[in-house]
Scaffold this active site. Structure first.
Site, short mmCIF file in Angstrom:
data_model
loop_
_atom_site.label_atom_id
_atom_site.label_comp_id
_atom_site.label_asym_id
_atom_site.label_seq_id
_atom_site.Cartn_x
_atom_site.Cartn_y
_atom_site.Cartn_z
N TYR A 1 0.86 -1.19 0.00
CA TYR A 1 0.00 0.00 0.00
C TYR A 1 0.88 1.23 0.00
O TYR A 1 1.81 1.33 0.81
CB TYR A 1 -0.89 -0.02 1.25
CG TYR A 1 -1.80 1.18 1.39
CD1 TYR A 1 -2.84 1.42 0.48
CD2 TYR A 1 -1.66 2.07 2.46
CE1 TYR A 1 -3.70 2.49 0.64
CE2 TYR A 1 -2.52 3.15 2.61
CZ TYR A 1 -3.54 3.36 1.70
OH TYR A 1 -4.39 4.43 1.87
N ASP B 1 9.33 2.72 0.00
CA ASP B 1 8.26 3.35 0.77
C ASP B 1 8.44 2.89 2.22
O ASP B 1 8.05 1.78 2.59
CB ASP B 1 6.89 2.93 0.22
CG ASP B 1 5.74 3.51 1.05
OD1 ASP B 1 6.01 4.12 2.12
OD2 ASP B 1 4.58 3.34 0.64
N LYS C 1 4.05 8.77 9.14
CA LYS C 1 3.78 8.16 10.45
C LYS C 1 4.75 8.64 11.54
O LYS C 1 4.57 9.75 12.03
CB LYS C 1 3.72 6.64 10.31
CG LYS C 1 2.58 6.27 9.32
CD LYS C 1 2.19 4.82 9.22
CE LYS C 1 0.91 4.72 8.40
NZ LYS C 1 0.95 3.83 7.28
C1 LIG Z 1 0.29 4.36 5.89
C2 LIG Z 1 1.05 4.14 4.66
C3 LIG Z 1 0.96 5.00 3.56
C4 LIG Z 1 -0.05 6.11 3.49
O1 LIG Z 1 0.16 7.08 4.47
P1 LIG Z 1 -1.07 8.04 4.89
O2 LIG Z 1 -0.43 9.00 5.84
O3 LIG Z 1 -2.09 7.17 5.50
O4 LIG Z 1 -1.54 8.69 3.65
C5 LIG Z 1 1.80 4.80 2.49
N1 LIG Z 1 2.68 3.79 2.47
C6 LIG Z 1 2.79 2.93 3.50
C7 LIG Z 1 3.82 1.85 3.44
C8 LIG Z 1 1.98 3.06 4.62
O5 LIG Z 1 2.07 2.17 5.62
#
Ligand SMILES: *Cc1c(COP(=O)(O)O)cnc(C)c1O
Length: 444
Positions: free
Chosen positions: A153, A248, A280
């Site tokens: 994701y 990511d 995060k």
């Molecule tokens: C949470 C997450 C996102 C998206 O971040 P948001 O702040 O919710 O938009 C993207 N990549 C990874 C790996 C994530 O865990």
């Protein structure tokens, strides 16, 4: 030290009322779908407050928090230095829309943790970070295609919402309605941990692939570590074909090590990623995302270059203050924080795995540092297909029973659980005691 007896009959009356009220005004009563508990059933508790390793809901129930706001709360809730920094910044006004010293201060801390990041830009979410990194990779290379992996994701931007793991997997929809086929025609979604698929994609689209983006340790299909040699091979394949490698690390950044997955796997990686996205933890609970990497690439961004990207609240002073307090504490305390996270998380993850084995329950436990998943399957989980062999009904019963016994797990089989630096032996005991009962519920 707080000790409380496990309450067998928690009341969720107030939360149920609040949910009913929220549903009048918000679709599903929520602002982010997995919060609605549809995959596990029951009413989601409405949170009143949190401190350290505990959440308190509107009915006064206390839970060991095992999802940490989906990742950010590595140092625990209401971390005093972050609370103080946010208070102080708020008194100076919440936003200016002009530069502040704090932006370079936080950038310097991030770049100290991440040697691959020579320059970076702040945004307000992980979604924005990934979407901007993709635009930048396409702008830099002049190529259209993006390779991503099933179960990974990268936020909910249209072009990346293809086979995107947890949120969408939980609801069994392939991507999302409202995303036209033309928008994703340049997105190639391949199985994770499968190098032959990546080689075939490069062969099928010579000099057309701008980048490969991945979660270096997957969290959004549940926890799935890379197989030995996988990350290094992606590094060398992208280099060979002139494509950028994007890690990511929105979830794993600062969690697996101060320098995230690229520090943890440094010795076997054979080179650093070209771009990295963060989120995060870097905001200490406030909305912050980061994309950064080689200066040559980052300097393609406006105002220096032709790739446009902007944000009214980007580099927001409250968020910068929370991030600075968090990263300073992380860097100062790293020699104690990471070993403690490792020890506590191993005790919880392995402890429950042992209890499951005693009860004859087939559970596959995947863990990397302070993130882990108990998959209700006898299969080894190395990709999204194997994760999908899990018995999600058993997980749902387990989740509900754990909640009833005072432990709040992420409400989907396809999510990673997180431990904070405020979790310790008392919380290990509480989780194991709850699991002893909840595992029986899972198979009943
Ligand atoms: C949470 C997450 C996102 C998206 O971040 P948001 O702040 O919710 O938009 C993207 N990549 C990874 C790996 C994530 O865990």
């Amino acid at each position: 030290m707080h000790f409380y007896t496990v309450n067998m009959a928690l009341s969720f009356v107030r939360s149920a009322e609040l949910q009913q009220r929220a549903e009048r005004f918000l679709p599903g009563g929520v602002d982010s779908p997995v919060r609605a508990f549809r995959a596990v059933g029951g009413h989601p508790p409405f949170v009143q407050s949190a401190a350290g390793a505990y959440l308190v809901d509107a009915d006064g129930n206390r839970f060991v928090d095992m999802f940490g706001s989906w990742g950010p709360m590595l140092l625990g809730h209401a971390f005093p230095p972050a609370v103080a920094a946010i208070r102080e910044a708020a008194g100076l006004s919440a936003s200016f829309g002009a530069s502040t010293a704090a932006e370079a201060d936080l950038a310097e801390l991030v770049e100290r943790c991440y040697p691959s990041i020579e320059k970076l830009r702040f945004v307000s979410s992980g979604t924005e970070a990934c979407m901007s990194a993709i635009r930048l990779a396409r702008g830099f290379t002049g190529r259209p295609f993006v390779i991503k992996f099933e179960g990974c994701y990268h936020g909910h931007a249209d072009a990346l919402l293809v086979k995107a793991g947890s949120g969408v997997a939980t609801f069994g929809i392939p991507g999302s309605a409202g995303v036209p086929a033309e928008t994703v025609m340049h997105t190639l979604a391949l199985p994770y941990n499968d190098l032959a698929a990546v080689e075939a994609a490069f062969d099928a689209h010579p000099e057309q692939i701008a980048c490969v983006i991945l979660e270096p340790v997957v969290g959004n299909a549940g926890t799935i570590p890379p197989l030995p040699g996988y990350l290094a091979a992606l590094r060398s394949l992208t280099r060979k074909h002139g494509a950028l490698l994007i890690f990511d690390e929105v979830m794993v950044g600062f969690r697996l090590a101060a320098g995230g997955a690229q520090e943890l796997f440094a010795s076997e990686l054979g080179g650093l990623p070209d771009l990295t996205t963060l989120g995060k933890i870097v905001g200490g609970g406030l909305p912050v995302g980061v994309f950064g990497g080689r200066a040559e690439i980052m300097d393609c961004l406006a105002p220096l270059g032709p790739v446009y990207q902007a944000g009214t609240l980007s580099g927001n002073p409250l968020a910068m203050a929370a991030g600075i307090a968090t990263l300073r504490a992380l860097l100062d305390g790293r020699s104690e924080i990471y070993p403690k996270l490792e020890k506590t998380t191993a005790a919880i993850a392995n402890g429950v795995a042992r209890l499951a084995a005693e009860l004859g329950i087939a559970l596959t436990t995947n863990r990397v540092g302070s993130m882990f998943t108990w998959f209700f399957t006898p299969e080894k989980v190395t990709d999204f297909a194997s994760a999908s062999t899990s018995d999600t009904a058993a997980f749902a019963r387990f989740h509900r029973a754990m909640l009833e016994h005072g432990v709040w797990l992420p409400p989907s089989q396809y999510e990673a659980a997180f431990v904070s630096a405020q979790h310790g032996e008392a919380e290990v005991d509480l989780v194991l005691n709850a699991a002893r009962e909840a595992l029986k519920a899972a198979i009943s």
